[in-house]
Design a protein around this motif. Structure first.
Motif, PDB file in Angstrom:
ATOM      1  N   HIS A   1       0.727  -1.031  -0.042  1.00  0.00           N
ATOM      2  CA  HIS A   1       0.213  -0.112   0.130  1.00  0.00           C
ATOM      3  C   HIS A   1       0.749   1.207   0.082  1.00  0.00           C
ATOM      4  O   HIS A   1       1.995   1.220   0.511  1.00  0.00           O
ATOM      5  CB  HIS A   1      -0.971   0.020   1.204  1.00  0.00           C
ATOM      6  N   HIS A   2       0.394   2.473  -0.714  1.00  0.00           N
ATOM      7  CA  HIS A   2       1.310   3.414  -0.777  1.00  0.00           C
ATOM      8  C   HIS A   2       1.305   4.441   0.239  1.00  0.00           C
ATOM      9  O   HIS A   2       1.823   5.790   0.310  1.00  0.00           O
ATOM     10  CB  HIS A   2       0.858   4.107  -2.109  1.00  0.00           C
ATOM     11  N   HIS A   3       0.201   4.249   1.300  1.00  0.00           N
ATOM     12  CA  HIS A   3       0.138   5.183   2.577  1.00  0.00           C
ATOM     13  C   HIS A   3       0.634   4.251   3.526  1.00  0.00           C
ATOM     14  O   HIS A   3       0.653   3.115   3.620  1.00  0.00           O
ATOM     15  CB  HIS A   3      -1.240   5.567   2.557  1.00  0.00           C
ATOM     16  N   LEU A   4       1.167   4.968   4.667  1.00  0.00           N
ATOM     17  CA  LEU A   4       1.440   4.489   6.011  1.00  0.00           C
ATOM     18  C   LEU A   4       0.023   3.992   6.662  1.00  0.00           C
ATOM     19  O   LEU A   4      -0.970   4.502   6.276  1.00  0.00           O
ATOM     20  CB  LEU A   4       2.138   5.569   6.957  1.00  0.00           C
ATOM     21  N   LEU A   5       0.252   2.904   7.364  1.00  0.00           N
ATOM     22  CA  LEU A   5      -0.957   2.291   7.976  1.00  0.00           C
ATOM     23  C   LEU A   5      -0.885   2.719   9.485  1.00  0.00           C
ATOM     24  O   LEU A   5       0.163   2.596  10.168  1.00  0.00           O
ATOM     25  CB  LEU A   5      -0.925   0.956   7.567  1.00  0.00           C
ATOM     26  N   THR A   6      -2.179   2.796  10.159  1.00  0.00           N
ATOM     27  CA  THR A   6      -2.239   2.819  11.313  1.00  0.00           C
ATOM     28  C   THR A   6      -2.801   1.718  12.155  1.00  0.00           C
ATOM     29  O   THR A   6      -3.837   0.996  11.682  1.00  0.00           O
ATOM     30  CB  THR A   6      -3.310   4.387  11.697  1.00  0.00           C
ATOM     31  N   PHE A   7      -2.391   1.768  13.503  1.00  0.00           N
ATOM     32  CA  PHE A   7      -2.917   0.478  14.267  1.00  0.00           C
ATOM     33  C   PHE A   7      -3.977   0.748  15.038  1.00  0.00           C
ATOM     34  O   PHE A   7      -4.152   2.001  15.643  1.00  0.00           O
ATOM     35  CB  PHE A   7      -1.830  -0.030  14.974  1.00  0.00           C
ATOM     36  N   PHE A   8      -5.093  -0.010  15.046  1.00  0.00           N
ATOM     37  CA  PHE A   8      -6.289   0.005  15.706  1.00  0.00           C
ATOM     38  C   PHE A   8      -6.549  -1.157  16.524  1.00  0.00           C
ATOM     39  O   PHE A   8      -6.547  -2.258  15.813  1.00  0.00           O
ATOM     40  CB  PHE A   8      -7.475   0.280  14.679  1.00  0.00           C
ATOM     41  N   LYS A   9      -6.863  -1.111  17.692  1.00  0.00           N
ATOM     42  CA  LYS A   9      -7.031  -2.128  18.622  1.00  0.00           C
ATOM     43  C   LYS A   9      -8.561  -2.350  18.788  1.00  0.00           C
ATOM     44  O   LYS A   9      -9.162  -1.283  18.953  1.00  0.00           O
ATOM     45  CB  LYS A   9      -6.377  -2.029  20.011  1.00  0.00           C
ATOM     46  N   ASP A  10      -9.029  -3.679  18.529  1.00  0.00           N
ATOM     47  CA  ASP A  10     -10.388  -3.939  18.787  1.00  0.00           C
ATOM     48  C   ASP A  10     -11.196  -3.165  17.864  1.00  0.00           C
ATOM     49  O   ASP A  10     -12.282  -2.728  18.243  1.00  0.00           O
ATOM     50  CB  ASP A  10     -10.833  -3.887  20.235  1.00  0.00           C
ATOM     51  N   PHE A  11     -10.758  -3.175  16.528  1.00  0.00           N
ATOM     52  CA  PHE A  11     -11.490  -2.382  15.342  1.00  0.00           C
ATOM     53  C   PHE A  11     -12.999  -2.875  15.134  1.00  0.00           C
ATOM     54  O   PHE A  11     -13.091  -4.141  15.115  1.00  0.00           O
ATOM     55  CB  PHE A  11     -10.729  -2.429  14.183  1.00  0.00           C
TER      56      PHE A  11
END
Length: 406
Positions: A256-266
């Motif tokens: 993927h061309h963007h940075l990814l963000t961590f989400f807990k219990d999404f």
């Protein structure tokens, strides 16, 4: 008014007092055996018969006139659900309270039982000239916030709304006690940004606000409560709750061309949407920990992109991926590979033999899989219908041969 004094003489233990049943304890007051329901303090492990506790009522008046507040009588009340700030000692309290029905003056049990009308000298900076406790209106909360000193009154610790660190004993804070349970360190009160430029909504600025309605966050879909602020775009009505506003992208993958963000219990509610399914395994993301690109509605299960164990060339022990680790109360946390600051809420690679902790990115950039790992993942990309789809093929033997020479 039916007020029964519980078994423990330590007023700081009031939240731990309850009615319970026992057949193996003796009454702290009369020494007799207890069979059935009685009062107990879970911290002290003492018990009292209900009649024995009731006898103490004669020594605790149900109504007083206190030297600090001669204009109104104060009635003794019990309220375990709501906290309050004592107008004399300025400590947060709950349970027993002497309060006026005509105004908002309140005393905890200890201060209400004291006949002294003198206010503590060390609290002068926390009071107005007339002796009343100071309050402020803060842009982050709809109600007045009062100055108070913290002490633990419940099983759980209270945290600062901004930095999320525990309030410390006798520390001076701002707070809206009661239903809101909104607290700020005095030092954090000017750190909340009124306006925000965020990667989740890069085209427009966001402004801090709150509402009497219950809007949902456009990132996590949770409802924003009326007691906490959120950020809103005044151009397109994009809404970002305060928890999501603290998140930032941290992981770069080739898929993927963007940075990814961590989400807990999404997506705990299992809502259907463009980013509800993992682009790797195709399964629903409801309630799982994921890495997401919010702009592109691109989601990946944490377990689909981050191996559960790995090794690093700069550390001799195997590393285990952990979503959350218990750390100290220091202000900042660092990666032992790049030595840059890291977000304590992001998953890390952790050495269980020592205190080595590393960014996920720092380990993935130089990945050597553990031979004992159950599966090795190879990322294969396909461009289908103008959408980048990630497929994971488990090619354990081939990858082991290529990477480990086995």
């Amino acid at each position: 008014m039916d007020i029964i004094i519980p078994p423990c003489n330590d007023t700081s233990h009031l939240p731990a007092i309850s009615l319970g049943k026992t057949t193996e304890n003796r009454c702290e007051e009369c020494g007799g055996e207890i069979s059935g329901t009685a009062f107990t303090c879970n911290l002290c492990d003492v018990w009292k018969h209900i009649p024995c506790a009731d006898k103490l009522n004669r020594d605790l008046p149900l109504e007083i006139i206190h030297p600090l507040h001669l204009q109104h009588r104060l009635q003794l009340q019990w309220d375990y659900q709501l906290d309050f700030i004592c107008d004399k000692c300025l400590y947060i309290s709950n349970c027993y309270i002497y309060r006026s029905s005509s105004c908002d003056f309140r005393l905890d049990l200890t201060c209400g039982s004291s006949v002294s009308g003198q206010l503590p000298k060390d609290q002068e900076p926390l009071r107005f000239k007339d002796g009343k406790k100071k309050t402020i209106f803060h842009y982050s909360h709809r109600h007045e916030l009062g100055f108070f000193k913290y002490r633990k009154v419940r099983d759980e610790d209270y945290d600062c709304f901004w930095c999320e660190k525990h309030l410390l004993p006798s520390e001076v804070c701002y707070g809206c006690a009661g239903y809101c349970k909104f607290y700020l360190h005095q030092a954090c009160s000017d750190k909340l940004p009124r306006t925000l430029s965020h990667s989740f909504h890069p085209n427009h600025p966001l402004r801090l606000t709150y509402t009497y309605e219950y809007p949902n966050c456009n990132v996590c879909s949770k409802w924003c409560t009326t007691s906490t602020p959120f950020y809103v775009c005044e151009i397109c009505s994009f809404r970002l709750d305060f928890d999501c506003a603290k998140l930032s992208p941290s992981l770069k993958l080739d898929c993927h061309h963007h940075l990814l963000t961590f989400f807990k219990d999404f997506n705990k509610n299992g809502d259907e949407g463009q980013d509800s399914y993992c682009k790797a395994c195709g399964k629903h993301c409801g309630g799982a920990s994921v890495y997401r690109c919010v702009q592109c509605h691109f989601s990946l299960h944490l377990k689909c992109v981050v191996p559960s164990s790995a090794t690093h060339k700069y550390h001799r022990h195997p590393l285990t991926m952990m979503e959350l680790i218990r750390e100290d109360d220091s202000e900042k946390y660092y990666c032992d590979v790049c030595e840059n600051e890291r977000n304590s809420k992001d998953p890390v690679y952790y050495c269980q033999s020592c205190t080595f902790i590393a960014h996920i990115q720092c380990v993935l950039d130089q990945l050597i899989f553990c031979p004992a790992m159950d599966q090795l993942h190879v990322f294969v990309f396909h461009l289908l219908s103008d959408k980048m789809i990630l497929r994971i093929d488990v090619l354990a033997s081939a990858v082991r041969h290529r990477i480990l020479g086995k």
